[in-house]
Design a protein around this motif. Structure first.
Motif, PDB file in Angstrom:
ATOM      1  N   LYS A  26     -91.510  12.663   3.559  1.00 37.58           N
ATOM      2  CA  LYS A  26     -92.611  13.743   3.808  1.00 37.58           C
ATOM      3  C   LYS A  26     -93.275  13.433   4.821  1.00 37.58           C
ATOM      4  O   LYS A  26     -93.977  12.310   4.998  1.00 37.58           O
ATOM      5  CB  LYS A  26     -93.265  14.012   2.571  1.00 37.58           C
ATOM      6  N   SER A 278     -80.739  21.606  16.475  1.00 39.26           N
ATOM      7  CA  SER A 278     -81.521  22.555  15.628  1.00 39.26           C
ATOM      8  C   SER A 278     -81.971  23.711  16.833  1.00 39.26           C
ATOM      9  O   SER A 278     -81.664  23.571  18.092  1.00 39.26           O
ATOM     10  CB  SER A 278     -82.755  22.042  14.999  1.00 39.26           C
ATOM     11  N   LYS A 301     -76.461  18.977  10.956  1.00 44.29           N
ATOM     12  CA  LYS A 301     -77.642  18.081  10.410  1.00 44.29           C
ATOM     13  C   LYS A 301     -78.950  18.543  11.324  1.00 44.29           C
ATOM     14  O   LYS A 301     -78.566  18.722  12.692  1.00 44.29           O
ATOM     15  CB  LYS A 301     -77.417  16.767  10.432  1.00 44.29           C
ATOM     16  N   SER A 302     -79.891  18.490  10.896  1.00 38.47           N
ATOM     17  CA  SER A 302     -81.152  18.680  11.536  1.00 38.47           C
ATOM     18  C   SER A 302     -81.523  17.440  12.594  1.00 38.47           C
ATOM     19  O   SER A 302     -81.662  16.077  11.761  1.00 38.47           O
ATOM     20  CB  SER A 302     -82.330  18.984  10.798  1.00 38.47           C
ATOM     21  N   ASP A 304     -84.480  16.678  13.656  1.00 38.77           N
ATOM     22  CA  ASP A 304     -85.855  15.973  13.432  1.00 38.77           C
ATOM     23  C   ASP A 304     -85.509  15.210  12.148  1.00 38.77           C
ATOM     24  O   ASP A 304     -86.137  14.251  12.152  1.00 38.77           O
ATOM     25  CB  ASP A 304     -86.740  17.296  13.251  1.00 38.77           C
ATOM     26  N   GLU A 305     -84.626  15.691  11.230  1.00 37.90           N
ATOM     27  CA  GLU A 305     -84.686  15.062   9.989  1.00 37.90           C
ATOM     28  C   GLU A 305     -83.761  13.716  10.379  1.00 37.90           C
ATOM     29  O   GLU A 305     -84.317  12.589   9.730  1.00 37.90           O
ATOM     30  CB  GLU A 305     -83.814  15.800   8.824  1.00 37.90           C
ATOM     31  N   ILE A 308     -86.482  11.235  11.820  1.00 38.02           N
ATOM     32  CA  ILE A 308     -87.184  10.579  10.690  1.00 38.02           C
ATOM     33  C   ILE A 308     -86.601   9.726   9.938  1.00 38.02           C
ATOM     34  O   ILE A 308     -86.975   8.525   9.468  1.00 38.02           O
ATOM     35  CB  ILE A 308     -87.863  11.574   9.874  1.00 38.02           C
ATOM     36  N   ASN A 309     -85.268   9.945   9.365  1.00 40.12           N
ATOM     37  CA  ASN A 309     -84.520   9.042   8.565  1.00 40.12           C
ATOM     38  C   ASN A 309     -84.139   7.669   9.103  1.00 40.12           C
ATOM     39  O   ASN A 309     -84.153   6.668   8.630  1.00 40.12           O
ATOM     40  CB  ASN A 309     -83.329   9.671   7.930  1.00 40.12           C
TER      41      ASN A 309
END
Length: 320
Positions: A26, A278, A301-302, A304-305, A308-309
Motif C-alpha cells: 500500500k 497506463s 499490467k500497470s 506503477d504497480e 512498486i512491486n
C-alpha cells in the motif's frame, strides 16, 4: 516501522518517491515532480561540479523530498531503507554504475546494485539499481518493472512491451530476460508533430476513441506495412493536402503509423504479450495490437504497480 520502505523511481525528467507498506504494498504517502536526473545534473554542474560530493548533492535533494513524505505521513522516517532505480545510476545520476549484461533473472537477484549505509548526513540505507545491456542496446529502469511483473512461470516465452519516449520490447524465456530492443517511437512522434514539416498538418485535439480519430489511427497502423517508414511519413502531409483527414485525425494517423512500425515485427508471433503501461499510451498500443490481430495474446499490467512491486522484491532481497 519494520514493514515500511521508500520506493524511488528517478527518471531523466521526473522524480517519484513513495512510502510503501510492505504488507499489501500500500502507498502511504508520495511526492512527485519534474526534477529528473537531467535537470539535477545541470544544477550540480552550476554549483561547481564537485565530483567527490556529487552523490551528496543528489542525496540533499532526496532528503528534502523524504521530509515532505514524513510530514504527510506524520512520523519520522529515519532509518527506513530506500530502493532507487532509473537514471540515478546513469551518467547524469548520483553515481554511475556499470550495466548488468544479459541475461538477468526476473526475480531481481542478479541485477547490479550498489549498497550505501546510513550516516550522520543521510539517515537512510539505500540501494541504487543499475540497468542492463546487450551487445548493442541498453535499458535502465525497465529492469525493475520486469522484476515487478512477476511473469507467469507456466509460459515459456513472452514479450513485454513498455511504451514511452524510447519504447522497449523485452523478450523472456522461462524466468530470465534474454533480449530487448529499443524503439524511438515517442521521441520521433514528438519531433515530427512539433518541429518538422508535418507539424502544420496535425493538431492535438480530441481523444483517440472519437470515431474519426480511431479510424485514422488504425489506418496509420495498417499503412506502416505498405511502405518504408521514411516514405510513409510523408503521407501525413498528403493526407492534409488531399483532405483525407482533419488535422486532429491526422495527428492520430501519425501516431498509428509510428506505433505500427514499432510493432510490425511482432506480427505472426504466437508468444504471450504483456503491455506494461497506463493512461493514453495503453489505449494506443492496445488498439494497435488489436488492429494487427494480436489482441487475444495480450494482457496488460500497470507500470506503477510493477515499479512498486519490483522495488519490494529488492527490499526483501537486501533488507529482510
Amino acid at each position: 516501522m519494520n514493514n515500511l520502505f521508500l520506493s524511488c523511481d528517478w527518471g531523466t525528467s521526473s522524480f517519484r518517491l513513495r512510502l510503501i507498506d510492505a504488507y499489501g504494498l500500500k502507498v502511504l504517502a508520495e511526492v512527485s515532480n519534474a526534477e529528473g536526473n537531467a535537470s539535477l545534473f545541470q544544477k550540480w554542474k552550476a554549483a561547481g561540479a564537485d565530483t567527490d560530493r556529487r552523490t551528496d548533492f543528489y542525496l540533499s535533494f532526496l532528503k528534502e523530498n523524504i521530509d515532505k513524505i514524513s510530514s504527510e505521513f506524520g512520523k519520522s522516517l529515519d532509518g527506513l531503507p530506500i530502493i532507487i532505480s532509473g537514471m540515478a545510476s546513469s551518467t547524469v545520476g548520483m553515481q554511475e554504475l556499470p550495466y548488468k549484461e544479459l541475461p538477468f533473472s526476473l526475480n531481481g537477484a542478479d541485477l547490479k546494485v550498489s549498497h550505501f549505509q546510513a550516516n550522520a548526513d543521510f539517515s537512510h540505507p539505500f540501494t541504487l539499481v543499475s540497468g542492463v545491456c546487450s551487445q548493442d542496446d541498453v535499458i535502465r529502469g525497465e529492469e525493475i518493472q520486469l522484476v515487478g511483473c512477476q511473469p507467469d512461470k507456466r509460459i515459456k516465452e513472452q514479450v513485454f512491451i513498455i511504451p514511452g519516449t524510447h519504447s522497449k520490447h523485452v523478450f523472456t524465456v522461462d524466468d530470465k530476460a534474454v533480449g530487448f530492443s529499443t524503439y524511438m517511437t515517442g521521441e520521433l512522434f514528438s519531433l515530427l508533430s512539433s518541429q518538422s514539416i508535418l507539424a502544420t498538418t496535425v493538431e492535438k485535439q480530441g481523444i483517440l476513441t472519437d470515431d474519426e480519430n480511431t479510424a485514422a489511427f488504425k489506418q496509420g497502423v495498417l499503412d506502416s506495412f505498405k511502405a518504408n517508414l521514411l516514405h510513409a511519413m510523408f503521407w501525413v502531409r498528403t493526407n492534409q493536402l488531399f483532405n483525407k483527414f482533419s488535422k486532429e485525425s491526422n495527428y492520430y494517423y501519425l501516431s498509428g503509423l509510428l506505433i505500427g512500425a514499432e510493432l510490425k515485427e511482432l506480427t505472426g508471433t504466437e508468444k504471450a504479450i504483456t503491455l506494461l503501461s497506463s493512461g493514453i499510451l495503453s489505449e494506443s498500443y492496445l488498439l494497435a495490437l488489436e488492429t494487427l490481430g494480436l489482441a487475444k495474446q495480450v494482457s496488460q499490467k500497470s507500470v506503477d504497480e510493477a515499479i512498486i512491486n519490483g522495488h519490494y522484491q529488492l527490499y526483501m532481497l537486501h533488507y529482510q
